[in-house]
Design a protein around this motif. Structure first.
Motif, PDB file in Angstrom:
ATOM      1  N   ASP A   1       0.858  -1.260  -0.035  1.00 22.39           N
ATOM      2  CA  ASP A   1      -0.027   0.041  -0.013  1.00 22.39           C
ATOM      3  C   ASP A   1       0.853   1.170   0.047  1.00 22.39           C
ATOM      4  OD1 ASP A   1      -2.214  -1.516   0.051  1.00 22.39           O
ATOM      5  OD2 ASP A   1      -2.555  -1.156   2.165  1.00 22.39           O
ATOM      6  N   LEU A   2       1.849   1.176   0.668  1.00 22.75           N
ATOM      7  CA  LEU A   2       2.984   2.434   0.790  1.00 22.75           C
ATOM      8  C   LEU A   2       3.987   2.488  -0.219  1.00 22.75           C
ATOM      9  CD1 LEU A   2       3.318   2.358   4.682  1.00 22.75           C
ATOM     10  CD2 LEU A   2       1.610   3.776   3.392  1.00 22.75           C
ATOM     11  N   SER A   3       3.928   1.370  -1.232  1.00 24.17           N
ATOM     12  CA  SER A   3       4.943   1.401  -2.269  1.00 24.17           C
ATOM     13  C   SER A   3       6.302   1.518  -1.717  1.00 24.17           C
ATOM     14  CB  SER A   3       4.735   2.566  -3.315  1.00 24.17           C
ATOM     15  OG  SER A   3       3.519   2.404  -3.615  1.00 24.17           O
ATOM     16  N   CYS A   4       6.477   0.650  -0.560  1.00 25.18           N
ATOM     17  CA  CYS A   4       7.932   0.500  -0.045  1.00 25.18           C
ATOM     18  C   CYS A   4       8.198  -1.056   0.365  1.00 25.18           C
ATOM     19  CB  CYS A   4       8.003   1.501   1.175  1.00 25.18           C
ATOM     20  SG  CYS A   4       6.818   0.858   2.499  1.00 25.18           S
ATOM     21  N   THR A   5       9.379  -1.367   0.925  1.00 25.19           N
ATOM     22  CA  THR A   5       9.802  -2.677   1.301  1.00 25.19           C
ATOM     23  C   THR A   5       9.089  -3.165   2.741  1.00 25.19           C
ATOM     24  OG1 THR A   5      11.877  -1.943   2.248  1.00 25.19           O
ATOM     25  CG2 THR A   5      12.036  -2.147   0.056  1.00 25.19           C
ATOM     26  N   GLN A   6       8.944  -4.482   2.693  1.00 18.75           N
ATOM     27  CA  GLN A   6       8.503  -5.063   4.114  1.00 18.75           C
ATOM     28  C   GLN A   6       9.659  -4.447   5.204  1.00 18.75           C
ATOM     29  OE1 GLN A   6       7.052  -8.829   3.937  1.00 18.75           O
ATOM     30  NE2 GLN A   6       7.742  -9.437   5.995  1.00 18.75           N
ATOM     31  N   SER A   7      10.833  -4.417   4.739  1.00 22.31           N
ATOM     32  CA  SER A   7      11.895  -4.297   5.671  1.00 22.31           C
ATOM     33  C   SER A   7      11.659  -2.572   6.396  1.00 22.31           C
ATOM     34  CB  SER A   7      13.323  -4.268   5.157  1.00 22.31           C
ATOM     35  OG  SER A   7      14.416  -3.771   6.200  1.00 22.31           O
ATOM     36  N   ALA A   8      11.226  -1.888   5.372  1.00 21.17           N
ATOM     37  CA  ALA A   8      10.712  -0.355   5.720  1.00 21.17           C
ATOM     38  C   ALA A   8      10.097  -0.272   6.683  1.00 21.17           C
ATOM     39  CB  ALA A   8      10.967   0.485   4.585  1.00 21.17           C
ATOM     40  N   VAL A   9       8.866  -0.970   6.507  1.00 22.16           N
ATOM     41  CA  VAL A   9       7.689  -1.312   7.458  1.00 22.16           C
ATOM     42  C   VAL A   9       8.161  -1.618   8.697  1.00 22.16           C
ATOM     43  CG1 VAL A   9       5.426  -2.175   7.738  1.00 22.16           C
ATOM     44  CG2 VAL A   9       5.839  -1.416   5.724  1.00 22.16           C
ATOM     45  N   SER A  10       8.910  -2.787   8.867  1.00 24.13           N
ATOM     46  CA  SER A  10       9.317  -3.468   9.880  1.00 24.13           C
ATOM     47  C   SER A  10      10.377  -2.230  10.959  1.00 24.13           C
ATOM     48  CB  SER A  10       9.993  -4.712   9.497  1.00 24.13           C
ATOM     49  OG  SER A  10      10.538  -5.329  10.936  1.00 24.13           O
ATOM     50  N   GLN A  11      10.861  -1.475  10.243  1.00 25.05           N
ATOM     51  CA  GLN A  11      11.813  -0.531  10.990  1.00 25.05           C
ATOM     52  C   GLN A  11      10.957   0.429  11.846  1.00 25.05           C
ATOM     53  OE1 GLN A  11      15.141  -0.418  11.515  1.00 25.05           O
ATOM     54  NE2 GLN A  11      15.074  -2.476  10.373  1.00 25.05           N
ATOM     55  N   HIS A  12       9.847   0.747  11.158  1.00 21.43           N
ATOM     56  CA  HIS A  12       8.810   1.884  11.968  1.00 21.43           C
ATOM     57  C   HIS A  12       8.696   0.950  13.085  1.00 21.43           C
ATOM     58  CE1 HIS A  12       8.263   4.993   9.109  1.00 21.43           C
ATOM     59  NE2 HIS A  12       8.441   3.973   8.145  1.00 21.43           N
ATOM     60  N   VAL A  13       8.222  -0.280  13.108  1.00 21.76           N
ATOM     61  CA  VAL A  13       7.515  -1.039  14.405  1.00 21.76           C
ATOM     62  C   VAL A  13       8.642  -1.072  15.416  1.00 21.76           C
ATOM     63  CG1 VAL A  13       6.547  -2.979  15.101  1.00 21.76           C
ATOM     64  CG2 VAL A  13       5.699  -2.033  13.015  1.00 21.76           C
ATOM     65  N   LYS A  14       9.914  -1.440  14.905  1.00 23.93           N
ATOM     66  CA  LYS A  14      11.184  -1.777  15.675  1.00 23.93           C
ATOM     67  C   LYS A  14      11.510  -0.635  16.454  1.00 23.93           C
ATOM     68  CE  LYS A  14      13.043  -5.744  13.241  1.00 23.93           C
ATOM     69  NZ  LYS A  14      14.042  -6.336  12.442  1.00 23.93           N
ATOM     70  N   ARG A  15      11.324   0.739  15.795  1.00 21.13           N
ATOM     71  CA  ARG A  15      11.504   2.041  16.392  1.00 21.13           C
ATOM     72  C   ARG A  15      10.789   2.096  17.595  1.00 21.13           C
ATOM     73  NH1 ARG A  15      13.160   4.876  12.235  1.00 21.13           N
ATOM     74  NH2 ARG A  15      11.233   5.060  11.476  1.00 21.13           N
ATOM     75  N   LEU A  16       9.322   1.852  17.380  1.00 19.01           N
ATOM     76  CA  LEU A  16       8.346   2.034  18.528  1.00 19.01           C
ATOM     77  C   LEU A  16       8.974   1.060  19.593  1.00 19.01           C
ATOM     78  CD1 LEU A  16       5.144   2.460  16.332  1.00 19.01           C
ATOM     79  CD2 LEU A  16       6.311   4.164  17.836  1.00 19.01           C
ATOM     80  N   GLU A  17       9.284  -0.134  19.208  1.00 19.71           N
ATOM     81  CA  GLU A  17       9.538  -1.065  20.337  1.00 19.71           C
ATOM     82  C   GLU A  17      10.551  -1.101  20.975  1.00 19.71           C
ATOM     83  OE1 GLU A  17       7.322  -5.371  18.401  1.00 19.71           O
ATOM     84  OE2 GLU A  17       9.611  -4.554  17.906  1.00 19.71           O
ATOM     85  N   ARG A  18      11.608  -0.229  20.314  1.00 17.17           N
ATOM     86  CA  ARG A  18      13.036   0.188  20.948  1.00 17.17           C
ATOM     87  C   ARG A  18      12.888   1.336  22.014  1.00 17.17           C
ATOM     88  NH1 ARG A  18      15.380  -0.504  15.988  1.00 17.17           N
ATOM     89  NH2 ARG A  18      15.345   1.848  15.714  1.00 17.17           N
TER      90      ARG A  18
END
Length: 310
Positions: free
Chosen positions: A24-41
């Motif tokens: 949907d965002l026209s980006c990589t799955q890794s980029a999406v995962s980084q957003h979540v990991k930043r919140l978790e950190r």
């Protein structure tokens, strides 16, 4: 954390998939995962759990999703309203609803609104259920949701607009077509086409039928009323549906709509995040739709907002 982190996280919770959000965002799955990991950190907790069919929020993730959806929704609403004010009488009204709602409830209102507000754009986002409309309303940049009214939803204001009595759609050559009314026991006696089990309308049917001692049989379930009556016309069974506005003068071809008066009517209407935060254009469209629907109870005074009063 950033607003983008929170937006992506709520989108992942809604979709249940990192890859779907990436598409949907026209980006990589890794980029999406980084957003979540930043919140978790930053928060020091795990927010998502992986399952065979995707991801679901953890208990901590559900807390953040709820707060983030409310906060982002409020910010988006404020920004939309400010932009509409800056543009004057232009801008857009964004509505989410079911696939057939525009045809049955809004067709005349859309034409009327376009004549009254020619500079305002109408945008419709189709959802398969009222719960999906609620999720979209809370998470996306939407103004209004036209839904089946059920139990209160936290952070959502509900405005009933019209009551729809239940009917049983049967072929004209069916023995029930000669009846003036159908009983709850008639619904439990044959092949029945119903709303999906997880829908608001099906939940209300189950409750009311349970009170009368009847139970819906296992049969065909469909997500929209037009498909239900089509299947009834094709002979797949009897369809229990609300009497939609377009059927008041003449029912669907080849069918008889037999009233089921023992079932309380279904309420439909508007859901919004905050009624007092709607743009003037969105409120005008909501009022126009309400004007073209049969109101609940006495018609309110013209100096007020119809959709806010009914």
């Amino acid at each position: 954390m950033t607003l983008d982190d929170l937006r992506v996280f709520t989108a992942v919770c809604r979709a249940g998939s990192l890859s779907a959000v990436a598409r949907d965002l026209s980006c990589t799955q890794s980029a999406v995962s980084q957003h979540v990991k930043r919140l978790e950190r930053e928060l020091g907790v795990s927010l998502l759990e992986r399952h065979a069919r995707g991801v679901v929020p953890t208990p901590a993730g559900r807390v953040l999703r709820s707060a983030a959806a409310d906060g982002i929704g409020g910010i988006d609403l404020a920004v939309r309203r400010l932009r509409d004010l800056a543009r004057g009488d232009g801008g857009a009204v964004r509505v989410t609803t079911g696939a057939t709602s525009v045809r049955h409830f809004m067709a005349e209102a859309v034409v009327d609104f376009r004549e009254r507000c020619p500079r305002v754009t109408l945008e419709f986002q189709t959802m398969s259920s009222s719960s999906a409309c609620f999720d979209a309303l809370a998470a996306d940049d939407l103004d209004l949701a036209w839904i089946t009214i059920g139990a209160p939803v936290r952070g959502i204001e509900l405005r009933p607009v019209v009551e729809l009595p239940w009917v049983l759609a049967v072929r004209t050559d069916d023995p029930l077509a000669e009846r003036d009314r159908a009983e709850p026991s008639d619904l439990a006696a044959g092949r029945l086409i119903t709303p999906p089990g997880n829908s608001t309308s099906r939940g209300q049917l189950d409750v009311h039928l349970g009170e009368s001692g009847a139970e819906l049989p296992t049969g065909t379930s469909v997500a929209d009323w037009d498909t239900a009556v089509l299947l009834a016309e094709l002979g797949l069974g009897h369809a229990v549906v609300p009497a939609l506005p377009g059927w008041r003068d003449q029912g669907p071809a080849g069918l008889r709509l037999v009233p089921v008066p023992d079932l309380p009517p279904l309420q439909v209407g508007w859901a919004v995040r905050r009624w007092d935060a709607l743009s003037p254009s969105a409120r005008a469209f909501a009022d126009t739709v309400a004007e073209h629907c049969a109101p609940l109870g006495p018609r309110p005074a013209q100096d007020g907002s119809l959709a806010a009063r009914v």
